[in-house]
Design a protein around this motif. Structure first.
Motif, short mmCIF file in Angstrom:
data_model
loop_
_atom_site.label_atom_id
_atom_site.label_comp_id
_atom_site.label_asym_id
_atom_site.label_seq_id
_atom_site.Cartn_x
_atom_site.Cartn_y
_atom_site.Cartn_z
N GLU A 39 0.82 -1.20 0.00
CA GLU A 39 0.00 0.00 0.00
C GLU A 39 0.86 1.26 0.00
O GLU A 39 0.39 2.33 -0.35
CB GLU A 39 -0.94 0.02 1.20
CG GLU A 39 -2.10 -0.93 1.07
CD GLU A 39 -3.04 -0.55 -0.05
OE1 GLU A 39 -3.32 0.65 -0.22
OE2 GLU A 39 -3.48 -1.46 -0.76
N ASN A 40 2.11 1.17 0.41
CA ASN A 40 3.02 2.31 0.45
C ASN A 40 3.92 2.27 -0.77
O ASN A 40 4.99 1.71 -0.75
CB ASN A 40 3.85 2.27 1.74
CG ASN A 40 3.01 2.52 2.95
OD1 ASN A 40 2.57 3.63 3.16
ND2 ASN A 40 2.74 1.47 3.71
N ARG A 41 3.45 2.91 -1.86
CA ARG A 41 4.15 2.82 -3.13
C ARG A 41 4.89 4.09 -3.53
O ARG A 41 5.46 4.14 -4.60
CB ARG A 41 3.16 2.46 -4.22
CG ARG A 41 2.55 1.08 -4.03
CD ARG A 41 1.60 0.79 -5.16
NE ARG A 41 0.54 1.79 -5.19
CZ ARG A 41 -0.75 1.52 -5.10
NH1 ARG A 41 -1.13 0.28 -5.02
NH2 ARG A 41 -1.64 2.46 -5.15
N THR A 42 4.91 5.10 -2.71
CA THR A 42 5.58 6.34 -3.09
C THR A 42 7.10 6.17 -3.04
O THR A 42 7.62 5.31 -2.33
CB THR A 42 5.19 7.49 -2.15
OG1 THR A 42 5.55 7.14 -0.82
CG2 THR A 42 3.69 7.75 -2.22
N MET A 55 14.24 5.23 -3.75
CA MET A 55 13.59 3.98 -4.15
C MET A 55 12.15 3.99 -3.66
O MET A 55 11.80 4.77 -2.77
CB MET A 55 14.35 2.78 -3.60
CG MET A 55 14.33 2.64 -2.11
SD MET A 55 15.32 1.28 -1.43
CE MET A 55 14.69 -0.11 -2.26
N PRO A 56 11.32 3.12 -4.21
CA PRO A 56 9.94 3.03 -3.71
C PRO A 56 9.92 2.56 -2.25
O PRO A 56 10.73 1.70 -1.85
CB PRO A 56 9.28 2.00 -4.61
CG PRO A 56 10.18 1.85 -5.78
CD PRO A 56 11.54 2.24 -5.34
N TRP A 58 7.79 0.70 -0.82
CA TRP A 58 7.46 -0.72 -0.71
C TRP A 58 8.70 -1.59 -0.84
O TRP A 58 8.80 -2.63 -0.19
CB TRP A 58 6.38 -1.13 -1.71
CG TRP A 58 6.81 -1.12 -3.15
CD1 TRP A 58 6.65 -0.10 -4.02
CD2 TRP A 58 7.48 -2.16 -3.84
NE1 TRP A 58 7.19 -0.45 -5.24
CE2 TRP A 58 7.71 -1.72 -5.16
CE3 TRP A 58 7.93 -3.44 -3.50
CZ2 TRP A 58 8.34 -2.48 -6.12
CZ3 TRP A 58 8.56 -4.21 -4.46
CH2 TRP A 58 8.76 -3.73 -5.74
N GLY A 59 9.66 -1.16 -1.65
CA GLY A 59 10.89 -1.92 -1.81
C GLY A 59 11.71 -1.94 -0.53
O GLY A 59 12.23 -2.98 -0.11
N ALA A 60 11.82 -0.77 0.10
CA ALA A 60 12.56 -0.68 1.36
C ALA A 60 11.88 -1.49 2.46
O ALA A 60 12.54 -2.19 3.23
CB ALA A 60 12.69 0.78 1.78
N LEU A 61 10.56 -1.39 2.53
CA LEU A 61 9.82 -2.17 3.54
C LEU A 61 9.94 -3.66 3.28
O LEU A 61 10.07 -4.46 4.22
CB LEU A 61 8.35 -1.75 3.55
CG LEU A 61 8.07 -0.35 4.08
CD1 LEU A 61 6.62 0.01 3.82
CD2 LEU A 61 8.40 -0.25 5.55
N LEU A 62 9.91 -4.06 2.02
CA LEU A 62 10.03 -5.47 1.67
C LEU A 62 11.42 -6.01 2.04
O LEU A 62 11.55 -7.12 2.58
CB LEU A 62 9.75 -5.68 0.19
CG LEU A 62 9.58 -7.12 -0.29
CD1 LEU A 62 8.40 -7.77 0.41
CD2 LEU A 62 9.40 -7.15 -1.79
N ILE A 63 12.45 -5.21 1.80
CA ILE A 63 13.81 -5.61 2.18
C ILE A 63 13.92 -5.75 3.70
O ILE A 63 14.48 -6.74 4.21
CB ILE A 63 14.84 -4.61 1.63
CG1 ILE A 63 14.92 -4.72 0.11
CG2 ILE A 63 16.21 -4.83 2.26
CD1 ILE A 63 15.69 -3.60 -0.55
#
Length: 88
Positions: A39-42, A55-56, A58-63
């Motif tokens: 949901e956090n795509r900015t 970076m997006p 969502w990418g940082a949160l996913l990592i």
């Protein structure tokens, strides 16, 4: 009338098994975390010690989520190895 054999053991219900009961919270927390992540795509600027990276979110949160999963798996593995080596 059919008889059951005496060596047939009754299996416990699926949700009452210890492995399943430990797995259910993991699945629920993972589902909530993945919904939050996607949901956090900015795009955001993130400081990685010295460099600034854009970076997006969502990418940082996913990592961060993946690193947390790896750390917990490593901790659980070390804990189970330590307990299995204990003398009886």
């Amino acid at each position: 009338m059919a008889q059951t054999s005496p060596d047939h053991k009754a299996r416990p219900p699926f949700l009452s098994r210890p492995g399943v009961r430990r797995f259910i919270p993991f699945v629920l927390i993972t589902a909530v975390a993945l919904v939050f992540i996607f949901e956090n795509r900015t795009s955001v600027e993130i400081r990685l010690l010295i460099p600034m990276v854009t970076m997006p979110l969502w990418g940082a949160l996913l990592i961060a989520w993946a690193l947390g999963i790896l750390a917990s798996l490593f901790t659980m593995r070390r804990r189970s190895n330590r307990h299995s080596r204990r003398p009886r």
